[in-house]
Scaffold this motif. Sequence first.
Motif: not given
Length: 175
Positions: A122-129, A158-159, A151-156, A29-37
């Motif tokens: 604290g990663n995956k903050v996009d998974l709030e639910n 964030k931070n 709190e970070t998200s590699a997906k979005t 994410s930091f390197m600007g690559k696309q997120f992979e599931d």
Amino acid sequence: EKEITSKLKQIKIVFAGDVGVGKTCLVDSFMGKQFEDVKVLTSGSEVQFVTKSIDDEEIQFALWDTAGQERFDSLTKIYFRDANGVILVYDITREDSLERVKFLYQTIQDESQNGCAIILFGNKVDLENKRKVEISKGEELAQSWNCSFFETSAKTRKNVKEGFKKILEEAFEKK
Ligand code: GDP
Ligand code: MG
């Protein structure tokens, strides 16, 4: 300016945390690559020599991505020895991953020779639910370690940039 760049080249940042918390995705994410599931497990460790512009400043550093499995603990220890900065990552959807960063923190205290900067993600903050670890837990832990926390998200993303910027600044100060 040359001098600063060559100093930064020698900066070593290590990612540590349990398997699956998102260390490799955060690097990508930091390197600007696309997120992979679906991600391939990091075996042992991987190092990347990075040149990045942050706030118009070009910085170079070595980024060590570790595997996270306990069977690699003795290897991880060695990376901590001459690290200038460690990014400890847990997953906000997994309580056990918080226990893992506590253990790793202790290992850093035992192994780090010159004292290194530490930051908690604290990663995956996009998974709030699916959250299992309240933000206050992370904040308290970081406060007890006297370190920064995001709190970070590699997906979005964030931070991600903010967190990296912080640890790089602190690692540079310790150098
Ligand atoms: P590592 O073992 O710590 O390097 O973890 P990976 O980077 O390989 O990620 C493990 C899994 O978590 C993968 O399926 C990723 O897609 C997922 N993942 C990583 N970061 C995030 C994130 O910020 N949000 C979400 N939703 N999933 C993530
Ligand atoms: Mg990995």
